[in-house]
Scaffold this active site. Structure first.
Site, short mmCIF file in Angstrom:
data_model
loop_
_atom_site.label_atom_id
_atom_site.label_comp_id
_atom_site.label_asym_id
_atom_site.label_seq_id
_atom_site.Cartn_x
_atom_site.Cartn_y
_atom_site.Cartn_z
N HIS A 1 0.82 -1.21 0.00
CA HIS A 1 0.00 0.00 0.00
C HIS A 1 0.85 1.26 0.00
O HIS A 1 0.64 2.15 -0.81
CB HIS A 1 -0.95 0.00 1.20
CG HIS A 1 -1.86 1.19 1.22
ND1 HIS A 1 -1.46 2.42 1.71
CD2 HIS A 1 -3.13 1.33 0.80
CE1 HIS A 1 -2.46 3.27 1.59
NE2 HIS A 1 -3.49 2.63 1.04
N HIS B 1 -8.77 -1.01 -2.59
CA HIS B 1 -7.57 -0.75 -3.38
C HIS B 1 -7.28 -1.88 -4.36
O HIS B 1 -6.93 -1.64 -5.52
CB HIS B 1 -6.36 -0.53 -2.48
CG HIS B 1 -6.34 0.79 -1.80
ND1 HIS B 1 -6.54 1.99 -2.47
CD2 HIS B 1 -6.14 1.12 -0.50
CE1 HIS B 1 -6.45 2.98 -1.61
NE2 HIS B 1 -6.22 2.48 -0.41
#
Length: 120
Positions: free
Chosen positions: A9, A75
């Site tokens: 991330h 995501h």
């Protein structure tokens, strides 16, 4: 030539990437014949495209992307496919594949259970 990208991330705190750097070191120690790069979704470098560019520059033609995420959140469901598709468009002669999130693998989950059991 095969290669792997460990995709995380990213975070504002640079110390957050330390476990990812250790993953790369472990990979290189155990799989020295396969190139490895880190890539991050946001807030850290390199980006996915930058990592692919680096590996292609080193001769990689078959790249597996491993999302080092615990699960398939927004995501991975929304942002990652767009990034991957953009890379596939830019690197049309390169095979780019992706695995599920590492947290979806039963061996990873078992390793976490074992880690917790050692804490008792």
């Amino acid at each position: 030539m095969k290669a792997i990208i460990l995709f995380g991330h990213g975070a504002r705190d640079s110390r957050w990437r330390e476990p990812f750097d250790r993953l790369v070191d472990l990979w290189r120690a155990q799989h020295s014949g396969v190139l490895v790069e880190l890539a991050f979704l946001e807030m850290m470098q390199p980006s996915l495209e930058e990592a692919v560019t680096s590996l292609v520059g080193k001769g990689a033609t078959d790249i597996a992307i491993v999302p080092v995420f615990f699960g398939q959140g927004g995501h991975l469901r929304n942002d990652f496919p767009v990034l991957l598709q953009n890379c596939r468009g830019k690197f049309q002669n390169i095979s780019l594949s992706a695995t599920p999130a590492v947290g979806e693998d039963s061996a990873v989950l078992q390793a976490i259970v074992d880690f917790g059991a050692r804490a008792l």
